[in-house]
Every structure is written in C-alpha cells, then in structure tokens.
Design an enzyme around this catalytic site. Structure first.
Site, PDB file in Angstrom:
ATOM      1  N   LEU A   1      -2.776  -5.432  15.279  1.00  0.00           N
ATOM      2  CA  LEU A   1      -1.963  -4.819  14.215  1.00  0.00           C
ATOM      3  C   LEU A   1      -2.527  -5.078  12.814  1.00  0.00           C
ATOM      4  O   LEU A   1      -2.129  -4.439  11.852  1.00  0.00           O
ATOM      5  CB  LEU A   1      -0.510  -5.335  14.284  1.00  0.00           C
ATOM      6  CG  LEU A   1       0.463  -4.396  14.988  1.00  0.00           C
ATOM      7  CD1 LEU A   1       0.108  -4.264  16.465  1.00  0.00           C
ATOM      8  CD2 LEU A   1       1.890  -4.855  14.836  1.00  0.00           C
TER       9      LEU A   1
ATOM     10  N   TYR B   1      -4.921  -4.792   9.686  1.00  0.00           N
ATOM     11  CA  TYR B   1      -5.775  -3.698   9.199  1.00  0.00           C
ATOM     12  C   TYR B   1      -6.768  -4.172   8.139  1.00  0.00           C
ATOM     13  O   TYR B   1      -7.573  -3.387   7.653  1.00  0.00           O
ATOM     14  CB  TYR B   1      -4.938  -2.521   8.682  1.00  0.00           C
ATOM     15  CG  TYR B   1      -3.775  -2.922   7.814  1.00  0.00           C
ATOM     16  CD1 TYR B   1      -3.950  -3.189   6.463  1.00  0.00           C
ATOM     17  CD2 TYR B   1      -2.506  -3.062   8.358  1.00  0.00           C
ATOM     18  CE1 TYR B   1      -2.889  -3.573   5.675  1.00  0.00           C
ATOM     19  CE2 TYR B   1      -1.431  -3.443   7.572  1.00  0.00           C
ATOM     20  CZ  TYR B   1      -1.633  -3.696   6.234  1.00  0.00           C
ATOM     21  OH  TYR B   1      -0.575  -4.081   5.457  1.00  0.00           O
TER      22      TYR B   1
ATOM     23  N   LEU C   1       0.831  -1.207   0.000  1.00  0.00           N
ATOM     24  CA  LEU C   1       0.000   0.000   0.000  1.00  0.00           C
ATOM     25  C   LEU C   1       0.865   1.257   0.000  1.00  0.00           C
ATOM     26  O   LEU C   1       0.359   2.370  -0.076  1.00  0.00           O
ATOM     27  CB  LEU C   1      -0.882   0.017   1.257  1.00  0.00           C
ATOM     28  CG  LEU C   1      -1.951  -1.060   1.344  1.00  0.00           C
ATOM     29  CD1 LEU C   1      -2.549  -1.082   2.739  1.00  0.00           C
ATOM     30  CD2 LEU C   1      -3.037  -0.830   0.320  1.00  0.00           C
TER      31      LEU C   1
ATOM     32  N   GLY D   1       7.115 -12.132  16.364  1.00  0.00           N
ATOM     33  CA  GLY D   1       7.745 -11.893  15.054  1.00  0.00           C
ATOM     34  C   GLY D   1       8.281 -10.476  14.922  1.00  0.00           C
ATOM     35  O   GLY D   1       8.498  -9.771  15.917  1.00  0.00           O
ATOM     36  N   GLY D   2       8.481 -10.045  13.670  1.00  0.00           N
ATOM     37  CA  GLY D   2       9.076  -8.738  13.396  1.00  0.00           C
ATOM     38  C   GLY D   2       8.274  -7.594  13.995  1.00  0.00           C
ATOM     39  O   GLY D   2       8.839  -6.684  14.615  1.00  0.00           O
TER      40      GLY D   2
ATOM     41  N   GLY E   1       2.489 -12.903  20.206  1.00  0.00           N
ATOM     42  CA  GLY E   1       3.344 -13.075  19.034  1.00  0.00           C
ATOM     43  C   GLY E   1       4.755 -12.583  19.293  1.00  0.00           C
ATOM     44  O   GLY E   1       4.993 -11.746  20.183  1.00  0.00           O
TER      45      GLY E   1
ATOM     46  N   LYS F   1      14.809  -6.549   4.822  1.00  0.00           N
ATOM     47  CA  LYS F   1      14.954  -5.660   5.993  1.00  0.00           C
ATOM     48  C   LYS F   1      16.245  -5.889   6.784  1.00  0.00           C
ATOM     49  O   LYS F   1      16.746  -4.972   7.410  1.00  0.00           O
ATOM     50  CB  LYS F   1      13.764  -5.861   6.954  1.00  0.00           C
ATOM     51  CG  LYS F   1      12.478  -5.263   6.459  1.00  0.00           C
ATOM     52  CD  LYS F   1      11.411  -5.453   7.520  1.00  0.00           C
ATOM     53  CE  LYS F   1      10.164  -4.694   7.189  1.00  0.00           C
ATOM     54  NZ  LYS F   1       9.301  -4.491   8.346  1.00  0.00           N
TER      55      LYS F   1
ATOM     56  N   ASN G   1      13.581  -0.477   7.930  1.00  0.00           N
ATOM     57  CA  ASN G   1      12.453  -0.377   6.992  1.00  0.00           C
ATOM     58  C   ASN G   1      12.490   0.915   6.176  1.00  0.00           C
ATOM     59  O   ASN G   1      11.647   1.137   5.326  1.00  0.00           O
ATOM     60  CB  ASN G   1      11.100  -0.531   7.704  1.00  0.00           C
ATOM     61  CG  ASN G   1      10.672   0.723   8.446  1.00  0.00           C
ATOM     62  OD1 ASN G   1      11.486   1.599   8.721  1.00  0.00           O
ATOM     63  ND2 ASN G   1       9.395   0.815   8.760  1.00  0.00           N
TER      64      ASN G   1
HETATM   65  P1  NAP Z   1       5.915 -12.556  11.569  1.00  0.00           P
HETATM   66  O1  NAP Z   1       7.265 -11.958  11.735  1.00  0.00           O
HETATM   67  O2  NAP Z   1       5.724 -13.707  10.648  1.00  0.00           O
HETATM   68  O3  NAP Z   1       5.384 -12.995  13.052  1.00  0.00           O
HETATM   69  C1  NAP Z   1       4.150 -13.613  13.236  1.00  0.00           C
HETATM   70  C2  NAP Z   1       4.026 -14.077  14.690  1.00  0.00           C
HETATM   71  O4  NAP Z   1       2.723 -14.658  14.840  1.00  0.00           O
HETATM   72  C3  NAP Z   1       5.035 -15.140  15.107  1.00  0.00           C
HETATM   73  O5  NAP Z   1       5.333 -14.967  16.470  1.00  0.00           O
HETATM   74  C4  NAP Z   1       4.244 -16.443  14.887  1.00  0.00           C
HETATM   75  O6  NAP Z   1       4.648 -17.502  15.724  1.00  0.00           O
HETATM   76  C5  NAP Z   1       2.865 -15.981  15.350  1.00  0.00           C
HETATM   77  N1  NAP Z   1       1.827 -16.851  14.815  1.00  0.00           N
HETATM   78  C6  NAP Z   1       1.564 -17.100  13.513  1.00  0.00           C
HETATM   79  N2  NAP Z   1       0.525 -17.958  13.424  1.00  0.00           N
HETATM   80  C7  NAP Z   1       0.162 -18.266  14.702  1.00  0.00           C
HETATM   81  C8  NAP Z   1      -0.826 -19.106  15.287  1.00  0.00           C
HETATM   82  N3  NAP Z   1      -1.651 -19.831  14.503  1.00  0.00           N
HETATM   83  N4  NAP Z   1      -0.917 -19.179  16.634  1.00  0.00           N
HETATM   84  C9  NAP Z   1      -0.085 -18.453  17.422  1.00  0.00           C
HETATM   85  N5  NAP Z   1       0.891 -17.644  16.931  1.00  0.00           N
HETATM   86  C10 NAP Z   1       0.993 -17.543  15.592  1.00  0.00           C
HETATM   87  O7  NAP Z   1       4.863 -11.463  11.093  1.00  0.00           O
HETATM   88  P2  NAP Z   1       4.872  -9.880  11.375  1.00  0.00           P
HETATM   89  O8  NAP Z   1       5.634  -9.203  10.320  1.00  0.00           O
HETATM   90  O9  NAP Z   1       5.225  -9.670  12.793  1.00  0.00           O
HETATM   91  O10 NAP Z   1       3.325  -9.522  11.113  1.00  0.00           O
HETATM   92  C11 NAP Z   1       2.321 -10.040  11.959  1.00  0.00           C
HETATM   93  C12 NAP Z   1       0.988  -9.345  11.708  1.00  0.00           C
HETATM   94  O11 NAP Z   1       1.113  -7.959  11.940  1.00  0.00           O
HETATM   95  C13 NAP Z   1       0.455  -9.490  10.283  1.00  0.00           C
HETATM   96  O12 NAP Z   1      -0.927  -9.630  10.370  1.00  0.00           O
HETATM   97  C14 NAP Z   1       0.823  -8.180   9.640  1.00  0.00           C
HETATM   98  O13 NAP Z   1      -0.067  -7.828   8.596  1.00  0.00           O
HETATM   99  C15 NAP Z   1       0.673  -7.227  10.801  1.00  0.00           C
HETATM  100  N6  NAP Z   1       1.524  -6.040  10.695  1.00  0.00           N
HETATM  101  C16 NAP Z   1       0.931  -4.816  10.725  1.00  0.00           C
HETATM  102  C17 NAP Z   1       1.700  -3.688  10.656  1.00  0.00           C
HETATM  103  C18 NAP Z   1       1.043  -2.339  10.685  1.00  0.00           C
HETATM  104  O14 NAP Z   1       1.689  -1.325  10.371  1.00  0.00           O
HETATM  105  N7  NAP Z   1      -0.201  -2.261  11.071  1.00  0.00           N
HETATM  106  C19 NAP Z   1       3.099  -3.783  10.555  1.00  0.00           C
HETATM  107  C20 NAP Z   1       3.678  -5.048  10.534  1.00  0.00           C
HETATM  108  C21 NAP Z   1       2.869  -6.180  10.599  1.00  0.00           C
HETATM  109  P3  NAP Z   1       5.742 -18.595  15.222  1.00  0.00           P
HETATM  110  O15 NAP Z   1       7.047 -17.873  15.237  1.00  0.00           O
HETATM  111  O16 NAP Z   1       5.622 -19.680  16.227  1.00  0.00           O
HETATM  112  O17 NAP Z   1       5.330 -18.989  13.829  1.00  0.00           O
END
Ligand code: NAP
Length: 300
Positions: free
Chosen positions: A235, A237, A16, A130-131, A128, A66, A87
């Site tokens: 997080l 949207y 986006l 992750g990143g 969670g 990144k 980023n």
């Molecule tokens: P990521 O690095 O892949 O991390 C995802 C996290 O969620 C990991 O800790 C993963 O655990 C956990 N997870 C995934 N599936 C799961 C499940 N079924 N049960 C429990 N835990 C689960 O992803 P990310 O970049 O952090 O993004 C995560 C979300 O945030 C996405 O929806 C993304 O669209 C959103 N986001 C929004 C913004 C914003 O500006 N609003 C910015 C960044 C991200 P494991 O490590 O065990 O797989």
C-alpha cells in the site's frame, strides 16, 4: 455550478489530495475549488457546520477526524460502518450530510481483473491490522477471496481485525475463511498466492526496511511461476517500489504499489460529490499518476 470541496485533517502538510482533485476538476471541466482545512479536533464540529452553511458539497476526512466526524453526519454508508471510519462526506443542497468510505473501492478497483478473478481460489496473507488493513480486508471479502491470514505483531489486534472481518463477511454474504497469526509464526504458515502489506515498513525515508525477508517471501509464495497469478501488493506509494516489491520482482512475481489505490479512492469521492463522468482509460489514470509522482518527487 461551482463546487466547494476540501479535505479536513490535522496536520495536513503532506496531503496529495488537493493536487489530485484539482486535476479531476480540470479533467471534468467543472468550476470549483478543493482546499486543505487544517482543523484541530476541538474545532471539527464548528468547522463542519460552517462548511455546510457556506454551501460546500464535499469533504475528504483524514487523520485524526475519520471516526470523530461520524456522529456529526446525518447518515453513514454500510462501507463506512463496516470500517468504523469515514473518509468522504457528501453534502446535499438541503444541508444533510452522508458519510462514506472510498478506501474499499479504491483498493478493489486498483486490482486488475485477472487478479480479481483468481481471488475465490486463493489464500492471501494480509500484513498489518491498522486502518488501511480494515479497508483491504473488507475489499478482499467483498471480492470473495477464499482464505485470508491476518498477520500482526500483537495477537489481540489480529483477533480484533478477524472479528471485524467476520462481521464484514456476514454483511456481504461471503464465505471467506479468516485466520490469524503472529509475524513470528509466518515461517510455519505454508504457501499463499498473494501478500498485501499494510504496515508502514519500507515507507520513505526508511526505504531499506521490509516486512518480510527474501527467504520468507520465497517460502510463502512457492511455487511461483509468473503465470500462476501470485502477487505482492504494497500500500506504500513512496517509494514506488518498496524493498518488499523489489524482492518480489526478483522472484518474477507481479507487484502493485499503493498509488492507484490512492488515486481511485479520490476518484470515487469526486464522483460522489460531482456526479462527473470521468474517463476510465489508462491514459487518464496515467496522467493522474504522473501529477502525483511529480508532487512526490518520484519519476515514472
Ligand atoms: P495504521 O493504522 O497506523 O496501521 C499500521 C499497521 O502496521 C498496524 O497494524 C501496526 O501494528 C503495523 N506496524 C507498524 N510498524 C510495524 C512493524 N515495525 N512491524 C510490524 N507491524 C508494524 O496505518 P494505516 O493508516 O493502516 O497505514 C499503513 C500504511 O498504508 C502506510 O504506509 C500508509 O501510507 C499506507 N496507506 C496507503 C493508502 C493508499 O491509498 N495507498 C491508504 C492508507 C494507508 P501495531 O498496531 O502493532 O502498531
């Protein structure tokens, strides 16, 4: 002056950022372009050098670049070092490049002041590891949150994020207490005043999913009079209101989705590149929200 801006990632079909930054260029009445550069990992270094040689001033950097971009830049900010990821790259006229991470400020600025002010008395639950969880954790520590419990499905990931959190705490001289638990242990956690979901559970098209059941949410957020400052932040949207946010709204808890964080991390990057004075009014933010909601096919 003409601004040459863009985003580096692979693949880039769902970004986006061009919509957001073209709106920001128009709003600030600056001449320029913001283009998507879909660059595979083996071409990252060559593309960055070419962009700099062509006089580019700014790039957003997204998955999978990144981390890989960091050694290619002249300097890295403290925030980007804390997150271990860049980023935003800011390029000076002499060709030097600086790596920043605006996800932290995107998150912290998306929180309204009344919510921020209560954080030093609050125990929050972060779902969670992750990143985006790293950026949220850093932001909550910088804002002086009293206590954060990191929940994960694998304890080693929760422990690793806690370790990073302890370094962030030292870097910003905060007293935040950090704990970890498994998702399966949440029933024994006791009450918290805020929950932040950084897992993709509930993200379109899997909109029926939620990281917590209604009973568990009720249990975690008790007692929850609307005036007590309890909140749930997702997080995600798309959709605007995830299943988790709908459950919280049923309990009269204030909710936030990820759209403002997305916008505000972009605004922060844009300001670093252009030094533009952008309005901080709600109308300005509303216009940006509407542009993105249209693109996401979501109506306000
Ligand atoms: P990521 O690095 O892949 O991390 C995802 C996290 O969620 C990991 O800790 C993963 O655990 C956990 N997870 C995934 N599936 C799961 C499940 N079924 N049960 C429990 N835990 C689960 O992803 P990310 O970049 O952090 O993004 C995560 C979300 O945030 C996405 O929806 C993304 O669209 C959103 N986001 C929004 C913004 C914003 O500006 N609003 C910015 C960044 C991200 P494991 O490590 O065990 O797989």
């Amino acid at each position: 002056m003409y601004f040459k801006l863009g985003i580096l990632g692979h693949p880039l079909s769902h970004t986006l950022s061009p919509i957001l930054h073209q709106a920001l260029l128009a709003e600030s009445q600056l001449k320029g372009e913001y283009l998507p550069y879909d660059i595979p990992p083996d071409q990252l270094s060559a593309h960055l050098s070419r962009f700099i040689a062509e006089g580019g001033q700014g790039l957003n950097v997204t998955i999978p670049h990144k981390v890989a971009v960091m050694p290619l830049l002249t300097s890295i900010s403290q925030n980007a070092q804390l997150l271990g990821a860049v980023n935003t790259a800011i390029i000076q006229a002499n060709g030097s490049s600086h790596g920043e991470n605006t996800d932290i400020v995107g998150f912290t600025e998306s929180l309204p002041n009344p919510v921020k002010q209560l954080l030093p008395q609050q125990h929050l639950l972060l779902l969670g590891t992750g990143g985006s969880a790293r950026a949220v954790l850093a932001g909550l520590i910088q804002l002086g949150t009293q206590k954060i419990t990191i929940a994960a499905r694998q304890m080693k990931k929760a422990h690793a994020l806690k370790e990073s959190g302890l370094q962030m705490r030292t870097a910003c001289q905060s007293q935040t207490h950090i704990e970890t638990c498994l998702f399966s242990e949440l029933e024994t956690l006791g009450s918290v005043q805020g929950i932040i979901n950084t897992t993709p559970l509930g993200m379109w098209p899997h909109t029926e999913e939620a990281p917590l059941s209604e009973d568990l949410l009720k249990h975690l957020l008790q007692p929850s009079p609307a005036s007590s400052g309890h909140f749930v932040y997702d997080l995600i949207y798309k959709p605007r209101d995830t299943q988790l946010l709908k459950l919280a709204q049923k309990l009269n808890i204030q909710t936030f989705n990820g759209l403002d964080m997305l916008i505000l991390q972009g605004v922060a990057a844009f300001k670093l590149w252009t030094h533009a004075e952008l309005p901080s009014s709600e109308t300005f933010l509303d216009n940006l929200r509407q542009e993105l909601l249209n693109k996401l096919n979501l109506s306000e």
